[in-house]
Scaffold this active site. Structure first.
Site, PDB file in Angstrom:
ATOM      1  N   GLY A  11      49.438  63.602   1.046  1.00  0.00           N
ATOM      2  CA  GLY A  11      48.659  62.399   1.341  1.00  0.00           C
ATOM      3  C   GLY A  11      47.336  62.427   0.599  1.00  0.00           C
ATOM      4  N   GLY A  12      46.284  62.840   1.285  1.00  0.00           N
ATOM      5  CA  GLY A  12      44.923  62.785   0.743  1.00  0.00           C
ATOM      6  C   GLY A  12      44.777  63.395  -0.649  1.00  0.00           C
TER       7      GLY A  12
ATOM      8  N   GLU B 177      53.461  57.947  10.756  1.00  0.00           N
ATOM      9  CA  GLU B 177      52.593  56.788  11.001  1.00  0.00           C
ATOM     10  C   GLU B 177      53.426  55.542  11.306  1.00  0.00           C
ATOM     11  OE1 GLU B 177      50.328  57.295   7.396  1.00  0.00           O
ATOM     12  OE2 GLU B 177      49.552  59.160   8.241  1.00  0.00           O
TER      13      GLU B 177
ATOM     14  N   GLY C  99      46.533  64.681   7.682  1.00  0.00           N
ATOM     15  CA  GLY C  99      45.201  64.105   7.559  1.00  0.00           C
ATOM     16  C   GLY C  99      44.136  64.805   8.380  1.00  0.00           C
TER      17      GLY C  99
ATOM     18  N   HIS D  98      58.140  57.901   8.228  1.00  0.00           N
ATOM     19  CA  HIS D  98      56.858  58.617   8.280  1.00  0.00           C
ATOM     20  C   HIS D  98      56.303  58.552   9.704  1.00  0.00           C
ATOM     21  CE1 HIS D  98      52.701  59.723   7.551  1.00  0.00           C
ATOM     22  NE2 HIS D  98      53.129  60.279   6.432  1.00  0.00           N
TER      23      HIS D  98
ATOM     24  N   GLU E  97      56.890  67.101   8.273  1.00  0.00           N
ATOM     25  CA  GLU E  97      55.457  66.855   8.372  1.00  0.00           C
ATOM     26  C   GLU E  97      55.024  66.980   9.833  1.00  0.00           C
ATOM     27  OE1 GLU E  97      54.013  64.338   4.824  1.00  0.00           O
ATOM     28  OE2 GLU E  97      54.732  62.936   6.326  1.00  0.00           O
TER      29      GLU E  97
ATOM     30  N   ASN F  31      52.041  60.481  -1.383  1.00  0.00           N
ATOM     31  CA  ASN F  31      52.117  59.295  -0.529  1.00  0.00           C
ATOM     32  C   ASN F  31      50.698  58.747  -0.427  1.00  0.00           C
ATOM     33  OD1 ASN F  31      52.372  57.381   1.450  1.00  0.00           O
ATOM     34  ND2 ASN F  31      52.860  58.822   3.104  1.00  0.00           N
ATOM     35  N   TRP F  32      50.454  57.681  -1.175  1.00  0.00           N
ATOM     36  CA  TRP F  32      49.086  57.136  -1.225  1.00  0.00           C
ATOM     37  C   TRP F  32      48.697  56.432   0.074  1.00  0.00           C
ATOM     38  CZ3 TRP F  32      49.002  54.295  -6.660  1.00  0.00           C
ATOM     39  CH2 TRP F  32      49.139  55.255  -7.683  1.00  0.00           C
ATOM     40  N   LYS F  33      49.669  56.146   0.915  1.00  0.00           N
ATOM     41  CA  LYS F  33      49.419  55.367   2.133  1.00  0.00           C
ATOM     42  C   LYS F  33      48.722  54.045   1.745  1.00  0.00           C
ATOM     43  CE  LYS F  33      49.558  59.657   4.642  1.00  0.00           C
ATOM     44  NZ  LYS F  33      49.173  60.464   5.777  1.00  0.00           N
TER      45      LYS F  33
ATOM     46  N   SER G 267      48.254  68.066   5.155  1.00  0.00           N
ATOM     47  CA  SER G 267      47.068  68.742   4.618  1.00  0.00           C
ATOM     48  C   SER G 267      47.411  69.778   3.548  1.00  0.00           C
ATOM     49  CB  SER G 267      46.243  69.377   5.749  1.00  0.00           C
ATOM     50  OG  SER G 267      45.764  68.374   6.628  1.00  0.00           O
TER      51      SER G 267
HETATM   52  P1  13P Z   1      47.816  64.530   4.223  1.00  0.00           P
HETATM   53  O1  13P Z   1      48.223  65.329   3.011  1.00  0.00           O
HETATM   54  O2  13P Z   1      46.652  63.631   3.983  1.00  0.00           O
HETATM   55  O3  13P Z   1      47.654  65.415   5.428  1.00  0.00           O
HETATM   56  O4  13P Z   1      49.049  63.545   4.551  1.00  0.00           O
HETATM   57  C1  13P Z   1      50.321  64.055   4.601  1.00  0.00           C
HETATM   58  C2  13P Z   1      51.270  62.911   4.723  1.00  0.00           C
HETATM   59  O5  13P Z   1      51.329  62.236   5.722  1.00  0.00           O
HETATM   60  C3  13P Z   1      52.126  62.614   3.569  1.00  0.00           C
HETATM   61  O6  13P Z   1      53.111  61.698   3.888  1.00  0.00           O
END
Ligand code: 13P
Length: 248
Positions: A232-233, A96, A172, A94, A166, A9-11, A211
């Site tokens: 994510g990251g 967010e 993050g 998600h 999650e 998930n590149w956000k 993470s």
């Molecule tokens: P991180 O891997 O950056 O913690 O993000 C997880 C995430 O929200 C994937 O949707």
């Protein structure tokens, strides 16, 4: 045996240049990967990734969708538009979107239904905040989020849904749930499905997100009820992402 799935998930992170390098890097490593691999990219880059990933094993997804099919919804994107670029998946609910854009359990459930109706596979996200975990409400929160969707779409629909657990406190932050913490909640989620249908509980993929990185992916994915990751990251660097893709 459930197929291991690793989704990036590149956000809101991308440029034409970085997308090119990232996708080319991932594609180079794909022949050694046995997991199903998905990248969920910002809308403007769907077309670029579609073109780069044609005839590859890499699957494409978006990060959200609107519940309407078309019309006067300025700034919004429909399921059919997402599909138009070869995407097969869409992230729904998600944390967010829930916390920053006010998406309720009901809106999330509606989005899951709309995705399914259009033939997209939802990556349906659930998870508790730190406060909810510390007040021992992890299971009640996850059950509420799950039941909102089960009530809306029905248990049979889970044949076409991927769940992503999650924990919000792990997203993050660099703080990963321990394999024991993650497995415990994954088993609880599978139990919720089993209360409705034992076979569907066994076949539904439940990914972990929060993470996940090359150092911890293997141990997490080795857990009985963890079927891969939503990253994510670490999905923004092809080497790190490929390492996780190979952990399954
Ligand atoms: P991180 O891997 O950056 O913690 O993000 C997880 C995430 O929200 C994937 O949707």
């Amino acid at each position: 045996m459930r197929q291991i799935i690793v989704a990036g998930n590149w956000k809101m992170n991308a440029s034409k240049e970085t997308v090119n390098a990232l996708i080319m890097g991932i594609l180079e490593g794909m022949p050694d990967v046995k997991s199903e691999v998905i990248v969920c990219v910002p809308y403007p880059y769907l077309s670029q990734v579609e073109a780069l990933a044609t005839h590859s094993q890499l699957h494409l997804g978006a990060q959200d969708l609107n519940i309407n099919t078309s019309g006067a919804f300025t700034g919004e994107v429909s399921a059919d538009m997402i599909k138009d670029f070869g995407a097969e998946y869409v992230v729904v609910g998600h944390s967010e979107r829930r916390s920053l854009y006010g998406e309720s359990d009901e809106i999330v459930a509606e989005k899951v239904q709309v995705a399914l109706d259009s033939g997209l596979t939802p990556l349906f996200c659930i998870g508790e905040s730190l406060g909810e975990r510390e007040s021992n409400n992890t299971q009640s929160v996850v059950a509420r989020q799950m039941n909102a969707v089960i009530d809306r779409v029905g248990i049979e629909a889970f044949k076409g849904i991927i769940i992503a657990y999650e924990p919000v406190w792990a997203i993050g932050t660099g703080v990963t749930a321990t394999p024991q913490q993650a497995q415990e909640t994954h088993a609880f989620i599978r139990g919720l499905l089993a209360e409705n249908d034992a076979d569907i509980a066994q076949s539904t993929p439940i990914l972990y997100g929060g993470s996940m990185n090359p150092a911890n992916a293997e141990e997490l994915i080795a857990c009985a009820d963890i079927d891969g990751g939503l990253i994510g990251g670490a999905s923004l660097k092809s080497d790190d992402f490929l390492h996780i893709c190979k952990a399954g």
